[in-house]
Design a protein around this motif. Structure first.
Motif, PDB file in Angstrom:
ATOM      1  N   HIS A   1      -4.728  -1.579  18.875  1.00 38.63           N
ATOM      2  CA  HIS A   1      -5.364  -2.836  19.316  1.00 38.63           C
ATOM      3  C   HIS A   1      -4.306  -3.875  19.653  1.00 38.63           C
ATOM      4  O   HIS A   1      -4.420  -5.033  19.285  1.00 38.63           O
ATOM      5  CB  HIS A   1      -6.316  -3.350  18.234  1.00 38.63           C
ATOM      6  N   ARG A   2      -3.283  -3.451  20.326  1.00 32.46           N
ATOM      7  CA  ARG A   2      -2.138  -4.331  20.575  1.00 32.46           C
ATOM      8  C   ARG A   2      -2.534  -5.617  21.306  1.00 32.46           C
ATOM      9  O   ARG A   2      -1.918  -6.660  21.112  1.00 32.46           O
ATOM     10  CB  ARG A   2      -1.018  -3.619  21.346  1.00 32.46           C
ATOM     11  N   GLU A   3      -3.594  -5.521  22.119  1.00 35.66           N
ATOM     12  CA  GLU A   3      -3.980  -6.705  22.905  1.00 35.66           C
ATOM     13  C   GLU A   3      -4.492  -7.845  22.013  1.00 35.66           C
ATOM     14  O   GLU A   3      -4.457  -9.000  22.400  1.00 35.66           O
ATOM     15  CB  GLU A   3      -5.001  -6.325  23.985  1.00 35.66           C
ATOM     16  N   LYS A   4      -4.917  -7.479  20.788  1.00 30.53           N
ATOM     17  CA  LYS A   4      -5.422  -8.485  19.836  1.00 30.53           C
ATOM     18  C   LYS A   4      -4.377  -9.578  19.570  1.00 30.53           C
ATOM     19  O   LYS A   4      -4.723 -10.721  19.309  1.00 30.53           O
ATOM     20  CB  LYS A   4      -5.766  -7.747  18.537  1.00 30.53           C
ATOM     21  N   TYR A   5      -3.109  -9.189  19.616  1.00 24.68           N
ATOM     22  CA  TYR A   5      -2.060 -10.135  19.226  1.00 24.68           C
ATOM     23  C   TYR A   5      -1.497 -10.905  20.418  1.00 24.68           C
ATOM     24  O   TYR A   5      -0.731 -11.838  20.245  1.00 24.68           O
ATOM     25  CB  TYR A   5      -0.924  -9.393  18.507  1.00 24.68           C
ATOM     26  N   GLU A   6      -1.901 -10.469  21.616  1.00 24.99           N
ATOM     27  CA  GLU A   6      -1.410 -11.175  22.805  1.00 24.99           C
ATOM     28  C   GLU A   6      -2.175 -12.477  22.943  1.00 24.99           C
ATOM     29  O   GLU A   6      -3.334 -12.574  22.553  1.00 24.99           O
ATOM     30  CB  GLU A   6      -1.591 -10.301  24.057  1.00 24.99           C
ATOM     31  N   ASN A   7      -1.533 -13.471  23.486  1.00 22.61           N
ATOM     32  CA  ASN A   7      -2.163 -14.785  23.697  1.00 22.61           C
ATOM     33  C   ASN A   7      -2.703 -15.415  22.430  1.00 22.61           C
ATOM     34  O   ASN A   7      -3.633 -16.203  22.466  1.00 22.61           O
ATOM     35  CB  ASN A   7      -3.314 -14.691  24.712  1.00 22.61           C
ATOM     36  N   MET A   8      -2.153 -15.033  21.276  1.00 25.29           N
ATOM     37  CA  MET A   8      -2.568 -15.685  20.022  1.00 25.29           C
ATOM     38  C   MET A   8      -1.772 -16.974  19.866  1.00 25.29           C
ATOM     39  O   MET A   8      -0.619 -17.017  20.248  1.00 25.29           O
ATOM     40  CB  MET A   8      -2.229 -14.776  18.830  1.00 25.29           C
TER      41      MET A   8
ATOM     42  N   TYR B   1       0.848  -1.193   0.000  1.00 20.79           N
ATOM     43  CA  TYR B   1       0.000   0.000   0.000  1.00 20.79           C
ATOM     44  C   TYR B   1       0.885   1.246   0.000  1.00 20.79           C
ATOM     45  O   TYR B   1       2.111   1.156   0.090  1.00 20.79           O
ATOM     46  CB  TYR B   1      -0.886   0.028   1.245  1.00 20.79           C
ATOM     47  N   SER B   2       0.242   2.412  -0.029  1.00 22.20           N
ATOM     48  CA  SER B   2       0.994   3.674   0.084  1.00 22.20           C
ATOM     49  C   SER B   2       1.546   3.779   1.505  1.00 22.20           C
ATOM     50  O   SER B   2       1.097   3.065   2.417  1.00 22.20           O
ATOM     51  CB  SER B   2       0.067   4.854  -0.182  1.00 22.20           C
ATOM     52  N   MET B   3       2.489   4.694   1.696  1.00 20.34           N
ATOM     53  CA  MET B   3       3.035   4.903   3.037  1.00 20.34           C
ATOM     54  C   MET B   3       1.921   5.322   3.998  1.00 20.34           C
ATOM     55  O   MET B   3       1.826   4.831   5.117  1.00 20.34           O
ATOM     56  CB  MET B   3       4.140   5.967   2.962  1.00 20.34           C
ATOM     57  N   GLU B   4       1.053   6.222   3.497  1.00 21.20           N
ATOM     58  CA  GLU B   4      -0.021   6.732   4.350  1.00 21.20           C
ATOM     59  C   GLU B   4      -0.925   5.604   4.850  1.00 21.20           C
ATOM     60  O   GLU B   4      -1.195   5.469   6.039  1.00 21.20           O
ATOM     61  CB  GLU B   4      -0.814   7.735   3.522  1.00 21.20           C
ATOM     62  N   LYS B   5      -1.356   4.767   3.895  1.00 22.98           N
ATOM     63  CA  LYS B   5      -2.260   3.668   4.257  1.00 22.98           C
ATOM     64  C   LYS B   5      -1.536   2.669   5.170  1.00 22.98           C
ATOM     65  O   LYS B   5      -2.111   2.156   6.137  1.00 22.98           O
ATOM     66  CB  LYS B   5      -2.728   2.983   2.956  1.00 22.98           C
ATOM     67  N   THR B   6      -0.270   2.398   4.868  1.00 21.64           N
ATOM     68  CA  THR B   6       0.492   1.450   5.696  1.00 21.64           C
ATOM     69  C   THR B   6       0.573   1.957   7.132  1.00 21.64           C
ATOM     70  O   THR B   6       0.363   1.193   8.085  1.00 21.64           O
ATOM     71  CB  THR B   6       1.921   1.283   5.115  1.00 21.64           C
ATOM     72  N   LEU B   7       0.840   3.262   7.280  1.00 18.88           N
ATOM     73  CA  LEU B   7       0.953   3.827   8.631  1.00 18.88           C
ATOM     74  C   LEU B   7      -0.397   3.772   9.354  1.00 18.88           C
ATOM     75  O   LEU B   7      -0.452   3.492  10.552  1.00 18.88           O
ATOM     76  CB  LEU B   7       1.490   5.255   8.575  1.00 18.88           C
ATOM     77  N   THR B   8      -1.477   3.990   8.609  1.00 22.57           N
ATOM     78  CA  THR B   8      -2.805   3.897   9.227  1.00 22.57           C
ATOM     79  C   THR B   8      -3.044   2.483   9.746  1.00 22.57           C
ATOM     80  O   THR B   8      -3.515   2.280  10.871  1.00 22.57           O
ATOM     81  CB  THR B   8      -3.900   4.269   8.190  1.00 22.57           C
ATOM     82  N   LEU B   9      -2.695   1.494   8.922  1.00 21.89           N
ATOM     83  CA  LEU B   9      -2.890   0.096   9.331  1.00 21.89           C
ATOM     84  C   LEU B   9      -2.032  -0.247  10.548  1.00 21.89           C
ATOM     85  O   LEU B   9      -2.471  -0.945  11.468  1.00 21.89           O
ATOM     86  CB  LEU B   9      -2.550  -0.852   8.171  1.00 21.89           C
ATOM     87  N   LEU B  10      -0.796   0.261  10.545  1.00 28.81           N
ATOM     88  CA  LEU B  10       0.100  -0.017  11.675  1.00 28.81           C
ATOM     89  C   LEU B  10      -0.404   0.647  12.954  1.00 28.81           C
ATOM     90  O   LEU B  10      -0.367   0.060  14.035  1.00 28.81           O
ATOM     91  CB  LEU B  10       1.523   0.460  11.354  1.00 28.81           C
ATOM     92  N   GLU B  11      -0.902   1.882  12.809  1.00 28.11           N
ATOM     93  CA  GLU B  11      -1.443   2.573  13.986  1.00 28.11           C
ATOM     94  C   GLU B  11      -2.627   1.801  14.560  1.00 28.11           C
ATOM     95  O   GLU B  11      -2.754   1.655  15.766  1.00 28.11           O
ATOM     96  CB  GLU B  11      -1.873   3.997  13.606  1.00 28.11           C
TER      97      GLU B  11
END
Ligand code: 5GP
Ligand code: MN
Length: 342
Positions: A334-341, A319-329
């Motif tokens: 939602h950092r907790e989404k990846y915990e305990n996966m 994606y563009s830098m802008e869209k990539t940064l939005t997705l990363l943000e």
């Protein structure tokens, strides 16, 4: 005495293959880092001691701060010499895959490696390898592939075949994959290995300087720019994101490897647990993830076509830098989404 973590079966099969074959190719991952080159060249020098015809093939160029490694000028770089790289892999009777767990990590060499007729041995420390091989030596609990190369050689009873150049390469790989023994470096056996390498004559302080104290003024300025202008902090999520566009990189005369280590910088800030570094390349956006403690950044990286270790992972975006940064943000928020996966 090191514990025998590599299975007996894997060692005896490898011994048979090494006895049987003379022409050997070693392949490591795209954008080779210290461990990729350290393990590959460590094994290269060892195999040369066994009088094998051996070549290291890498998908693309490596940074200048690794050029001092003995043997690095003999490496065949696929993007610079496609025909020779292909020929070497095709004619190899035995191919080693070092420091990667999935064929996508070797980029343009993928199909050549898949089609290779030679026997194959994988030696790696990334979780869940999905590569077909005759012998799989996969140990995610080991902090570097270079350490595994040392163990591999010793388990075959061939420690005397480790020469000084091999020892230097192995040390450089162990050092870089642990941030100069500042993470993933609790295992006492790491220091038993270093003890042996020192006895072989390596100068560890000099190796440190060659790797870490040889950066260009441009790189230093780029680092300053990242920290003062481009670091976004998410205090609640204990996270930081740094990004650089192609234009910004050009402004600082970017050379391969100049952004190496930038991703680690925000982790020096008190209470920052997650750090993300985003770099726009010509054909894609490369994302590096790092964490402290038990936060699994490899799970976050999986949402960006990547993966890796618990505390160090990578991915990419088209994606563009802008869209990539939005997705990363969003991922950070939602950092907790990846915990305990799983
Ligand atoms: P780096 O951020 O230094 O490029 O990569 C850190 C670690 O993340 C690497 O050692 C590797 O394990 C993993 N990694 C980096 N990029 C990728 C990627 O695109 N795909 C996968 N599967 N792993 C990656
Ligand atoms: Mn590694």
């Amino acid at each position: 005495m090191l514990s025998k973590i590599i299975a007996e079966e894997a060692i005896s099969q490898s011994e048979k293959l090494l006895k049987k074959h003379n022409k050997i190719a070693i392949i490591t991952h795209i954008s080779p880092d210290g461990d990729a080159l350290g393990s590959s060249l460590g094994l290269y020098w060892f195999l040369k001691e066994l009088e094998k015809e051996v070549v290291v093939v890498v998908p693309n160029p490596f940074p200048n701060f690794l050029r001092w490694l003995d043997g690095s000028s003999d490496i065949v770089i696929f993007t610079e010499n496609r025909e020779l790289a292909e020929q070497k892999i095709k004619e190899a009777e035995l191919v080693f895959f070092l420091d990667f767990n999935t064929m996508n990590r070797i980029d343009g060499l993928k199909n050549i490696a898949i089609d290779a007729q030679g026997d194959k041995i994988l030696i790696d420390h990334h979780p869940h390898p999905d590569i077909f091989c005759n012998v799989k030596i996969s140990h995610p609990e080991v902090s570097s592939t270079s350490e595994l190369i040392f163990r591999f050689i010793c388990r075959m009873g061939l420690f005397p075949k480790i020469t000084l150049p091999a020892a230097e390469c192995i040390y450089a790989g162990m050092m870089t994959d642990t941030g100069n023994f500042s993470f993933n470096s609790q295992s006492p056996e790491i220091y038993s290995i270093i003890h042996e390498l020192l006895l072989l004559g390596i100068n560890k302080d000099e190796i440190y300087r060659k790797v870490y104290d040889t950066c260009s003024a441009d790189k230093m300025k780029l680092m300053g720019y990242c920290l003062s202008e481009k670091m976004q902090i998410f205090p609640e999520q204990k996270a930081a994101i740094i990004s650089l566009t192609l234009q910004e990189l050009e402004q600082f005369n970017y050379q391969v490897g100049d952004s190496e280590g930038f991703v680690n910088m925000p982790l020096s800030i008190e209470n920052i647990e997650i750090s993300i570094f985003v770099r726009q390349d010509k054909d894609k956006i490369k994302i590096s993830f790092r964490s402290q403690g038990d936060y699994p950044v490899n799970k976050m990286a999986e949402d960006f076509k990547g993966g890796g270790h618990l505390n160090a992972a990578g991915g990419e975006s088209y994606y563009s830098m802008e869209k990539t940064l939005t997705l990363l943000e969003e991922a950070v928020l939602h950092r907790e989404k990846y915990e305990n996966m799983e």
